[in-house]
Design an enzyme around this catalytic site. Structure first.
Site, PDB file in Angstrom:
ATOM      1  N   SER A 173      -2.913 -36.418 -52.713  1.00 18.26           N
ATOM      2  CA  SER A 173      -3.845 -35.461 -53.152  1.00 18.26           C
ATOM      3  C   SER A 173      -4.757 -35.807 -54.320  1.00 18.26           C
ATOM      4  O   SER A 173      -4.997 -36.972 -54.471  1.00 18.26           O
ATOM      5  CB  SER A 173      -3.383 -34.043 -53.080  1.00 18.26           C
ATOM      6  OG  SER A 173      -4.398 -33.088 -53.124  1.00 18.26           O
ATOM      7  N   ARG A 242      -6.159 -19.297 -54.839  1.00 14.01           N
ATOM      8  CA  ARG A 242      -5.144 -19.729 -54.170  1.00 14.01           C
ATOM      9  C   ARG A 242      -5.129 -19.486 -52.639  1.00 14.01           C
ATOM     10  O   ARG A 242      -4.887 -20.537 -52.021  1.00 14.01           O
ATOM     11  CB  ARG A 242      -3.719 -19.400 -54.763  1.00 14.01           C
ATOM     12  CG  ARG A 242      -2.475 -20.024 -54.309  1.00 14.01           C
ATOM     13  CD  ARG A 242      -2.363 -21.512 -54.610  1.00 14.01           C
ATOM     14  NE  ARG A 242      -1.203 -22.372 -54.485  1.00 14.01           N
ATOM     15  CZ  ARG A 242      -1.131 -23.416 -54.817  1.00 14.01           C
ATOM     16  NH1 ARG A 242      -2.102 -24.116 -55.079  1.00 14.01           N
ATOM     17  NH2 ARG A 242      -0.058 -23.765 -54.658  1.00 14.01           N
ATOM     18  N   ASP A 340      -4.210 -33.322 -41.729  1.00  5.89           N
ATOM     19  CA  ASP A 340      -4.786 -32.828 -42.920  1.00  5.89           C
ATOM     20  C   ASP A 340      -6.272 -32.421 -42.452  1.00  5.89           C
ATOM     21  O   ASP A 340      -7.101 -33.227 -42.031  1.00  5.89           O
ATOM     22  CB  ASP A 340      -4.793 -34.051 -43.867  1.00  5.89           C
ATOM     23  CG  ASP A 340      -5.135 -33.611 -45.188  1.00  5.89           C
ATOM     24  OD1 ASP A 340      -5.853 -32.781 -45.460  1.00  5.89           O
ATOM     25  OD2 ASP A 340      -4.462 -34.239 -46.291  1.00  5.89           O
ATOM     26  N   HIS A 370      -2.388 -30.829 -44.929  1.00  9.78           N
ATOM     27  CA  HIS A 370      -2.475 -31.513 -46.169  1.00  9.78           C
ATOM     28  C   HIS A 370      -1.226 -31.461 -46.936  1.00  9.78           C
ATOM     29  O   HIS A 370      -0.702 -32.454 -47.562  1.00  9.78           O
ATOM     30  CB  HIS A 370      -3.563 -30.923 -47.144  1.00  9.78           C
ATOM     31  CG  HIS A 370      -3.561 -31.558 -48.372  1.00  9.78           C
ATOM     32  ND1 HIS A 370      -3.926 -33.092 -48.516  1.00  9.78           N
ATOM     33  CD2 HIS A 370      -3.473 -31.216 -49.617  1.00  9.78           C
ATOM     34  CE1 HIS A 370      -4.229 -33.142 -49.818  1.00  9.78           C
ATOM     35  NE2 HIS A 370      -3.737 -32.270 -50.505  1.00  9.78           N
ATOM     36  N   ASP A 371      -0.497 -30.147 -46.979  1.00  6.56           N
ATOM     37  CA  ASP A 371       0.873 -30.091 -47.542  1.00  6.56           C
ATOM     38  C   ASP A 371       1.989 -31.121 -46.964  1.00  6.56           C
ATOM     39  O   ASP A 371       2.926 -31.274 -47.605  1.00  6.56           O
ATOM     40  CB  ASP A 371       1.325 -28.764 -47.525  1.00  6.56           C
ATOM     41  CG  ASP A 371       0.969 -27.897 -49.106  1.00  6.56           C
ATOM     42  OD1 ASP A 371       0.378 -28.784 -49.875  1.00  6.56           O
ATOM     43  OD2 ASP A 371       0.984 -26.844 -48.898  1.00  6.56           O
TER      44      ASP A 371
END
Ligand SMILES: CC(=O)SCCNC(=O)CCNC(=O)[C@H](O)C(C)(C)COP(=O)(O)OP(=O)(O)OC[C@H]1O[C@@H](n2cnc3c(N)ncnc32)[C@H](O)[C@@H]1OP(=O)(O)O
Ligand SMILES: N[C@@H](CCO)C(=O)O
Length: 391
Positions: A173, A242, A340, A370-371
């Protein structure tokens, strides 16, 4: 790791795991602003060998920190050592004794990013007297930090540690963005570069998500232009930022599979008054992610690292991507995550195509979006052993 709570700017700075600080000195930023007294907080694992050829620099992601793995290698206060040894690191499966980034073999370094709130200079740090004679927190006065600025500061750290050339610089990232900048800014100092779930420049999509997150914080009445350290913190805005971000960190399929349209336990989503209804499980999940971040991160730091990510563009002021990358000399591991939807695999492919020589695009298979670059550490370990760390 514990978080030091409380209402002052200094108490936001969580430094339990940090084993060292380097005074970068005055740092002239890409913007031309001279940041006086920049400091980096960092952690290390393993030992630097005699010829300094075994050093690995790991770059953390947006709200990550230097605690990549359990344990540490430098003497420190016993309580700090105990906490560091106990606290799991965010790439534990990848970094440690016997792992792909083997700390019995490599000297591993990870620094907390400038602008963050984990010990390196950031908005919650006391401003120096030349900026504020009363030495209050930087707050709204903290300058914009680009990816290149963070790499410049890390080059000073490398000098201080006696590392002329990194065996590997790797990150996921925004960490991948920093690794890429390392290879471009200091080609002679990077033997291998790992760019994981990252790309050559922040896309319009990423800029759009970034704006929404920044506005969520700025519109919190407690934000007060960024100078809130003597009052309530803009936790609601930070939590909203968040939530927005976290949706982009996971895949739609995963959210559907894990949460579907289920109601959170003991909550009624079909209540007549919609404003009073209970929460869907996915809402409860996001609430949890929001309050977790609000409990460990400073809103000004979030704005700062968000801006840093938005600044990412390896071509800025340098020319076309192929020309920029032609000056690099390292080995490459470029890997995307197949699900992602923040840094799309196609963006990793674009980077691979622009690199000099014959390069391969590697793909991490993950339902998590993505994580996946954090969650699928064993896959990444196998890729490293097959490519840039095969010796
Ligand atoms: C490079 C770095 O960023 S390192 C710094 C660490 N990074 C972070 O912490 C970033 C934020 N965290 C994350 O993104 C993720 O936690 C990861 C990537 C680290 C791990 O992902 P996963 O293991 O898949 O965790 P997941 O996203 O499922 O979240 C699990 C949490 O959600 C909670 N949760 C799950 N379902 C629900 C629900 N319906 N309601 C409320 N909470 C829920 C779990 O209890 C768990 O809580 P905990 O983290 O406090 O133990
Ligand atoms: N969960 C990660 C993802 C960002 O890439 C973070 O918060 O840093």
């Amino acid at each position: 790791m514990t978080i030091v709570g409380g209402g002052t700017a200094d108490s936001l700075v969580r430094e339990d795991g940090v084993v060292g600080y380097i005074d970068v000195g005055p740092l002239t930023l890409e913007s031309g602003y001279r940041l006086p007294r920049a400091r980096l907080a960092y952690e290390t694992w393993g030992r630097l060998n005699a010829d300094g050829s075994n050093a690995v620099l790991i770059e953390h992601a947006l709200t990550g920190d230097s605690h990549v793995a359990r344990g540490q290698s430098r003497d420190h206060a016993p309580e700090v050592e105990r906490l560091a040894a106990e606290a799991g690191g965010w790439w534990d499966g990848l970094v440690g004794p016997g792992a792909a980034i083997d700390t019995d073999k490599y000297f591993v370094v990870c620094a907390n990013i400038l602008g963050g709130c984990y010990g390196s200079t950031g908005p919650a740090t006391q401003a120096p007297p030349e900026v504020d004679p009363e030495q209050r927190a930087w707050g709204s006065r903290f300058p914009r930090i680009t990816v290149r600025d963070t790499v410049s500061a890390e080059a000073v750290l490398s000098d201080a540690l006696g590392i002329d050339r990194w065996r590997l610089v790797i990150g996921g990232s925004m960490g991948g963005a920093r690794a890429l900048e390392w290879a471009v800014m200091y080609p002679d100092r990077v033997a291998a570069c790992g760019v994981i779930a990252a790309c050559a420049s922040a896309s319009a999509e990423l800029l759009a998500w970034g704006q929404a997150q920044a506005l969520a914080i700025r519109q919190d009445p407690n934000f007060r232009g960024g100078d809130y350290y003597d009052g309530e913190f803009p936790e609601a805005g930070l939590g909203l930022a968040r939530r927005i971000a976290h949706i982009t960190y996971r895949s739609a399929a995963e959210l559907h599979y894990r949460f579907g349209r289920e109601a959170q336990t003991n909550e009624d989503v079909d209540a007549t008054h919609t404003s009073q209804r209970g929460r869907y499980r996915v809402e409860s999940y996001l609430d949890h992610q929001a309050s977790k971040l609000a409990g460990r991160f400073d809103a000004n730091s979030y704005l700062s690292v968000n801006e840093t990510l938005m600044s990412h563009d390896v071509t800025r002021g340098r020319g076309a991507l192929e020309e920029v990358l032609a000056g690099t000399t390292c080995e490459w591991l470029v890997a995307g995550v197949d699900s992602d939807r923040l840094f799309f695999p196609a963006e990793s492919a674009e980077l691979v195509q622009a690199l000099p020589g014959e390069q391969t695009l590697h793909m991490i298979s993950s339902p998590s979006g993505h994580d996946g670059f954090l969650i699928e550490a064993p896959q990444l370990g196998m890729l490293l052993k097959k490519t840039v760390l095969k010796d």
